[in-house]
Design a protein around this motif. Structure first.
Motif, PDB file in Angstrom:
ATOM      1  N   ALA A   1       8.346  54.291   5.441  1.00 48.69           N
ATOM      2  CA  ALA A   1       9.763  54.330   5.072  1.00 48.69           C
ATOM      3  C   ALA A   1      10.046  53.316   3.969  1.00 48.69           C
ATOM      4  O   ALA A   1       9.401  52.263   3.897  1.00 48.69           O
ATOM      5  N   PRO A   2      10.994  53.604   3.082  1.00 41.91           N
ATOM      6  CA  PRO A   2      11.373  52.609   2.059  1.00 41.91           C
ATOM      7  C   PRO A   2      11.901  51.339   2.716  1.00 41.91           C
ATOM      8  O   PRO A   2      12.528  51.391   3.781  1.00 41.91           O
ATOM      9  N   THR A   3      11.647  50.215   2.081  1.00 42.84           N
ATOM     10  CA  THR A   3      12.104  48.927   2.617  1.00 42.84           C
ATOM     11  C   THR A   3      12.856  48.172   1.536  1.00 42.84           C
ATOM     12  O   THR A   3      12.548  48.289   0.345  1.00 42.84           O
ATOM     13  N   PHE A   4      13.830  47.401   1.981  1.00 45.76           N
ATOM     14  CA  PHE A   4      14.625  46.570   1.077  1.00 45.76           C
ATOM     15  C   PHE A   4      14.721  45.180   1.692  1.00 45.76           C
ATOM     16  O   PHE A   4      15.239  45.022   2.800  1.00 45.76           O
ATOM     17  N   THR A   5      14.173  44.191   1.005  1.00 39.79           N
ATOM     18  CA  THR A   5      14.164  42.829   1.509  1.00 39.79           C
ATOM     19  C   THR A   5      14.669  41.889   0.420  1.00 39.79           C
ATOM     20  O   THR A   5      14.750  42.250  -0.758  1.00 39.79           O
ATOM     21  N   GLY A   6      14.981  40.677   0.827  1.00 44.38           N
ATOM     22  CA  GLY A   6      15.444  39.706  -0.159  1.00 44.38           C
ATOM     23  C   GLY A   6      15.931  38.437   0.497  1.00 44.38           C
ATOM     24  O   GLY A   6      15.816  38.248   1.709  1.00 44.38           O
ATOM     25  N   GLY A   7      16.455  37.582  -0.339  1.00 44.45           N
ATOM     26  CA  GLY A   7      16.967  36.316   0.145  1.00 44.45           C
ATOM     27  C   GLY A   7      17.683  35.565  -0.957  1.00 44.45           C
ATOM     28  O   GLY A   7      17.517  35.853  -2.149  1.00 44.45           O
ATOM     29  N   GLY A   8      18.497  34.624  -0.550  1.00 50.20           N
ATOM     30  CA  GLY A   8      19.220  33.798  -1.502  1.00 50.20           C
ATOM     31  C   GLY A   8      19.170  32.353  -1.083  1.00 50.20           C
ATOM     32  O   GLY A   8      19.029  32.039   0.105  1.00 50.20           O
ATOM     33  N   GLU A   9      19.238  31.458  -2.054  1.00 54.54           N
ATOM     34  CA  GLU A   9      19.269  30.035  -1.767  1.00 54.54           C
ATOM     35  C   GLU A   9      20.353  29.366  -2.595  1.00 54.54           C
ATOM     36  O   GLU A   9      20.683  29.814  -3.702  1.00 54.54           O
ATOM     37  N   LEU A  10      20.898  28.291  -2.044  1.00 58.54           N
ATOM     38  CA  LEU A  10      22.042  27.641  -2.669  1.00 58.54           C
ATOM     39  C   LEU A  10      21.955  26.144  -2.471  1.00 58.54           C
ATOM     40  O   LEU A  10      21.630  25.672  -1.381  1.00 58.54           O
ATOM     41  N   GLY A  11      22.231  25.399  -3.537  1.00 57.58           N
ATOM     42  CA  GLY A  11      22.270  23.947  -3.462  1.00 57.58           C
ATOM     43  C   GLY A  11      23.470  23.410  -4.227  1.00 57.58           C
ATOM     44  O   GLY A  11      23.796  23.897  -5.317  1.00 57.58           O
TER      45      GLY A  11
ATOM     46  N   THR B   1      15.299  20.223  -6.353  1.00 54.15           N
ATOM     47  CA  THR B   1      16.373  20.814  -5.569  1.00 54.15           C
ATOM     48  C   THR B   1      16.084  20.693  -4.071  1.00 54.15           C
ATOM     49  O   THR B   1      14.931  20.589  -3.653  1.00 54.15           O
ATOM     50  N   MET B   2      17.151  20.724  -3.293  1.00 58.28           N
ATOM     51  CA  MET B   2      17.077  20.827  -1.835  1.00 58.28           C
ATOM     52  C   MET B   2      18.119  21.854  -1.422  1.00 58.28           C
ATOM     53  O   MET B   2      19.325  21.580  -1.492  1.00 58.28           O
ATOM     54  N   ASN B   3      17.673  23.038  -1.012  1.00 58.58           N
ATOM     55  CA  ASN B   3      18.574  24.160  -0.821  1.00 58.58           C
ATOM     56  C   ASN B   3      18.499  24.735   0.596  1.00 58.58           C
ATOM     57  O   ASN B   3      17.498  24.567   1.296  1.00 58.58           O
ATOM     58  N   VAL B   4      19.554  25.440   0.957  1.00 57.01           N
ATOM     59  CA  VAL B   4      19.574  26.270   2.160  1.00 57.01           C
ATOM     60  C   VAL B   4      19.243  27.704   1.758  1.00 57.01           C
ATOM     61  O   VAL B   4      19.809  28.230   0.783  1.00 57.01           O
ATOM     62  N   VAL B   5      18.325  28.334   2.467  1.00 60.03           N
ATOM     63  CA  VAL B   5      17.842  29.672   2.131  1.00 60.03           C
ATOM     64  C   VAL B   5      18.267  30.637   3.229  1.00 60.03           C
ATOM     65  O   VAL B   5      18.152  30.338   4.424  1.00 60.03           O
ATOM     66  N   TYR B   6      18.755  31.806   2.811  1.00 57.29           N
ATOM     67  CA  TYR B   6      19.075  32.891   3.741  1.00 57.29           C
ATOM     68  C   TYR B   6      18.214  34.091   3.382  1.00 57.29           C
ATOM     69  O   TYR B   6      18.202  34.548   2.232  1.00 57.29           O
ATOM     70  N   ARG B   7      17.478  34.615   4.349  1.00 54.64           N
ATOM     71  CA  ARG B   7      16.616  35.777   4.146  1.00 54.64           C
ATOM     72  C   ARG B   7      17.128  36.951   4.970  1.00 54.64           C
ATOM     73  O   ARG B   7      17.606  36.777   6.078  1.00 54.64           O
ATOM     74  N   PHE B   8      16.997  38.144   4.387  1.00 57.16           N
ATOM     75  CA  PHE B   8      17.344  39.350   5.135  1.00 57.16           C
ATOM     76  C   PHE B   8      16.251  40.392   4.938  1.00 57.16           C
ATOM     77  O   PHE B   8      15.511  40.366   3.958  1.00 57.16           O
ATOM     78  N   LYS B   9      16.136  41.275   5.937  1.00 54.21           N
ATOM     79  CA  LYS B   9      15.098  42.317   5.914  1.00 54.21           C
ATOM     80  C   LYS B   9      15.738  43.672   6.160  1.00 54.21           C
ATOM     81  O   LYS B   9      16.748  43.767   6.849  1.00 54.21           O
TER      82      LYS B   9
END
Length: 245
Positions: free
Chosen positions: A17-27, A237-245
């Motif tokens: 099946a197709p998959t879509f993943t990613g994540g973002g980080e912010l500082g 940098t020192m960041n908070v990362v959010y990942r989604f799957k």
């Protein structure tokens, strides 16, 4: 004579099946009092796999900082004023055709705007062959190499520069433990007018299935710069990362 039943054909395997993943980080950092400064950096990474031979990815990075300073008028009076000290963003996109378990054919695009660099704008398009030379439970190492074309605007000479380039990419991920990972990515674009290199090193510690803390160090190098500019810039940098799957 009994007639044997004809066996039914085995069902065809279900394609992935197709998959879509990613994540973002912010500082973000801010100081106030005798001196007032603000600094912001953020990144967004997205990857889409169609379930077959294609994998598409995109990344957006932004950096902005400003500080307050005392400006002196001709009459000797002083006022507080604000000036921007960094303003840069980068957009990258990559489409990879999976030739086999390890080999890929890649098309890569990079666009960058930098208000404080010798090159206020850089754009490159490349075609490269990639190979995953290491892959196991703890680490993977991807290499890419190929030709490309780059356009850049030189703010010192106020002109556009264009040339063919050679592009190389080294992408390493290594798991120190179940929740700690080291990532290092080195990009090099070398052409007639300039050699651009950027290394991104990061150490992330996973807190749960979605959140992580990441310490990063970035070094950027341009071989041909204005006399009053440094060839190498660094960013920590020192960041908070959010990942989604």
């Amino acid at each position: 004579m009994a007639v044997r039943p004809v066996p039914e054909p085995a069902p065809e395997p279900t394609p992935p099946a197709p998959t879509f993943t990613g994540g973002g980080e912010l500082g973000f950092a801010a100081a106030s009092g005798n001196s007032n400064t603000e600094s912001f950096n953020g990144r967004l990474d997205l990857t889409y796999t169609d379930g077959g031979a294609w994998r598409h990815s995109a990344s957006l990075f932004g950096l902005h900082s400003r500080s307050e300073y005392l400006r002196t008028h001709e009459d000797g009076s002083q006022v507080r004023d604000t000036r921007t000290t960094a303003n840069r963003y980068t957009v990258t996109a990559n489409s990879a055709y999976l030739m086999d378990d390890r080999g890929t054919l890649n098309t890569s695009l990079r666009h960058e705007e930098d208000d404080f660099g010798t090159y206020s704008r850089q754009q490159s398009l490349s075609l490269s062959y990639g190979n995953r030379v290491i892959e196991n439970e703890r680490a993977h190492l991807d290499l890419q190499v190929g030709p490309g074309y780059r356009r850049a605007y030189d703010t010192l000479d106020e002109r556009n520069e264009a040339s063919f380039i050679g592009r190389g990419l080294i992408d390493l991920r290594y798991a120190l433990s179940q929740n700690t990972e080291i990532v290092n990515k080195l990009l090099v674009e070398s052409g007639e007018y300039n050699t651009f290199a950027q290394n991104d090193l990061g150490v992330s510690v996973t807190m749960n299935s979605h959140l992580a803390l990441k310490a990063g160090w970035q070094a950027r190098h341009n071989s041909d710069v204005a006399p009053d500019r440094k060839r190498t810039d660094t960013l920590t940098t020192m960041n908070v990362v959010y990942r989604f799957k």
